[in-house]
Design a protein around this motif. Structure first.
Motif, PDB file in Angstrom:
ATOM      1  N   PRO A  11       0.835  -1.192   0.000  1.00 25.64           N
ATOM      2  CA  PRO A  11       0.000   0.000   0.000  1.00 25.64           C
ATOM      3  C   PRO A  11       0.876   1.250   0.000  1.00 25.64           C
ATOM      4  O   PRO A  11       1.946   1.267   0.593  1.00 25.64           O
ATOM      5  CB  PRO A  11      -0.811  -0.102   1.292  1.00 25.64           C
ATOM      6  N   ALA A  12       0.421   2.252  -0.692  1.00 23.91           N
ATOM      7  CA  ALA A  12       1.168   3.512  -0.730  1.00 23.91           C
ATOM      8  C   ALA A  12       1.314   4.058   0.680  1.00 23.91           C
ATOM      9  O   ALA A  12       0.394   3.985   1.485  1.00 23.91           O
ATOM     10  CB  ALA A  12       0.460   4.507  -1.625  1.00 23.91           C
ATOM     11  N   ALA A  13       2.469   4.596   0.970  1.00 22.15           N
ATOM     12  CA  ALA A  13       2.759   5.076   2.317  1.00 22.15           C
ATOM     13  C   ALA A  13       1.827   6.207   2.747  1.00 22.15           C
ATOM     14  O   ALA A  13       1.563   6.371   3.922  1.00 22.15           O
ATOM     15  CB  ALA A  13       4.205   5.531   2.397  1.00 22.15           C
ATOM     16  N   ASN A  14       1.343   6.970   1.806  1.00 19.26           N
ATOM     17  CA  ASN A  14       0.516   8.114   2.176  1.00 19.26           C
ATOM     18  C   ASN A  14      -0.976   7.789   2.149  1.00 19.26           C
ATOM     19  O   ASN A  14      -1.799   8.670   2.265  1.00 19.26           O
ATOM     20  CB  ASN A  14       0.818   9.307   1.262  1.00 19.26           C
ATOM     21  N   LYS A  15      -1.326   6.517   2.015  1.00 25.58           N
ATOM     22  CA  LYS A  15      -2.735   6.124   2.039  1.00 25.58           C
ATOM     23  C   LYS A  15      -3.101   5.595   3.419  1.00 25.58           C
ATOM     24  O   LYS A  15      -2.270   5.067   4.133  1.00 25.58           O
ATOM     25  CB  LYS A  15      -3.029   5.059   0.988  1.00 25.58           C
ATOM     26  N   GLU A  16      -4.365   5.728   3.743  1.00 25.56           N
ATOM     27  CA  GLU A  16      -4.839   5.191   5.003  1.00 25.56           C
ATOM     28  C   GLU A  16      -6.255   4.678   4.829  1.00 25.56           C
ATOM     29  O   GLU A  16      -6.933   5.028   3.866  1.00 25.56           O
ATOM     30  CB  GLU A  16      -4.777   6.242   6.108  1.00 25.56           C
ATOM     31  N   PRO A  42     -10.603   9.992  -5.651  1.00 25.69           N
ATOM     32  CA  PRO A  42      -9.765   8.788  -5.770  1.00 25.69           C
ATOM     33  C   PRO A  42      -9.761   7.987  -4.466  1.00 25.69           C
ATOM     34  O   PRO A  42      -8.749   7.850  -3.781  1.00 25.69           O
ATOM     35  CB  PRO A  42      -8.381   9.359  -6.094  1.00 25.69           C
ATOM     36  N   ILE A  43     -10.933   7.483  -4.111  1.00 28.10           N
ATOM     37  CA  ILE A  43     -11.143   6.785  -2.849  1.00 28.10           C
ATOM     38  C   ILE A  43     -11.711   5.403  -3.143  1.00 28.10           C
ATOM     39  O   ILE A  43     -12.583   5.260  -3.990  1.00 28.10           O
ATOM     40  CB  ILE A  43     -12.143   7.568  -1.957  1.00 28.10           C
ATOM     41  N   ASN A  68      -6.021  13.672   2.764  1.00 27.76           N
ATOM     42  CA  ASN A  68      -6.641  14.890   2.263  1.00 27.76           C
ATOM     43  C   ASN A  68      -7.885  14.584   1.416  1.00 27.76           C
ATOM     44  O   ASN A  68      -8.879  15.290   1.487  1.00 27.76           O
ATOM     45  CB  ASN A  68      -5.628  15.711   1.452  1.00 27.76           C
ATOM     46  N   ASP A  69      -7.823  13.501   0.631  1.00 25.52           N
ATOM     47  CA  ASP A  69      -8.980  13.114  -0.181  1.00 25.52           C
ATOM     48  C   ASP A  69     -10.134  12.629   0.696  1.00 25.52           C
ATOM     49  O   ASP A  69     -11.299  12.918   0.427  1.00 25.52           O
ATOM     50  CB  ASP A  69      -8.592  12.036  -1.196  1.00 25.52           C
ATOM     51  N   ILE A  74     -15.502  13.736   3.273  1.00 25.94           N
ATOM     52  CA  ILE A  74     -16.283  14.047   4.478  1.00 25.94           C
ATOM     53  C   ILE A  74     -16.943  15.421   4.342  1.00 25.94           C
ATOM     54  O   ILE A  74     -18.124  15.581   4.649  1.00 25.94           O
ATOM     55  CB  ILE A  74     -15.403  13.973   5.746  1.00 25.94           C
ATOM     56  N   ALA A  75     -16.197  16.406   3.874  1.00 25.83           N
ATOM     57  CA  ALA A  75     -16.761  17.751   3.690  1.00 25.83           C
ATOM     58  C   ALA A  75     -17.899  17.722   2.676  1.00 25.83           C
ATOM     59  O   ALA A  75     -18.937  18.374   2.877  1.00 25.83           O
ATOM     60  CB  ALA A  75     -15.662  18.723   3.249  1.00 25.83           C
TER      61      ALA A  75
END
Length: 94
Positions: A11-16, A42-43, A68-69, A74-75
């Motif tokens: 998994p990409a390090a900046n994904k959660e 892109p979720i 951030n995505d 959520i917003a």
């Protein structure tokens, strides 16, 4: 015969991954909200469980992507008057 090597996808390090409870009001119950998320952002989404009636919908939704995505999603949901609450995971300390 040459040995086959498999490339494991990391998994990409900046994904959660984050899980949320969505409470959908009556006026939006028939709208394809989860489909829209996947097409607007892109979720990756995964529905854990859901209960939908003509009056309201409650969905446990997992979202995977950049932080951030996820915040943008959520917003957007809150702008549609959908209540978004994080699913809290309790840990047992031992």
């Amino acid at each position: 015969m040459a040995a086959r090597t498999s490339k494991s996808k990391k998994p990409a390090a900046n994904k959660e991954k984050r899980r949320f409870w969505l409470t959908i009001p009556q006026k939006l119950v028939r709208r394809p909200i989860i489909w829209e998320i996947g097409h607007k952002y892109p979720i990756i989404t995964n529905i854990g469980q859901a209960s939908v009636t003509p009056e309201m919908g409650i969905i446990s939704l997992e979202m995977e992507g950049k932080r951030n995505d996820i915040k943008k999603v959520i917003a957007w949901l809150e702008g549609l008057t959908i209540k978004v609450e994080p699913v809290e995971i309790q840990t047992i300390e031992g």
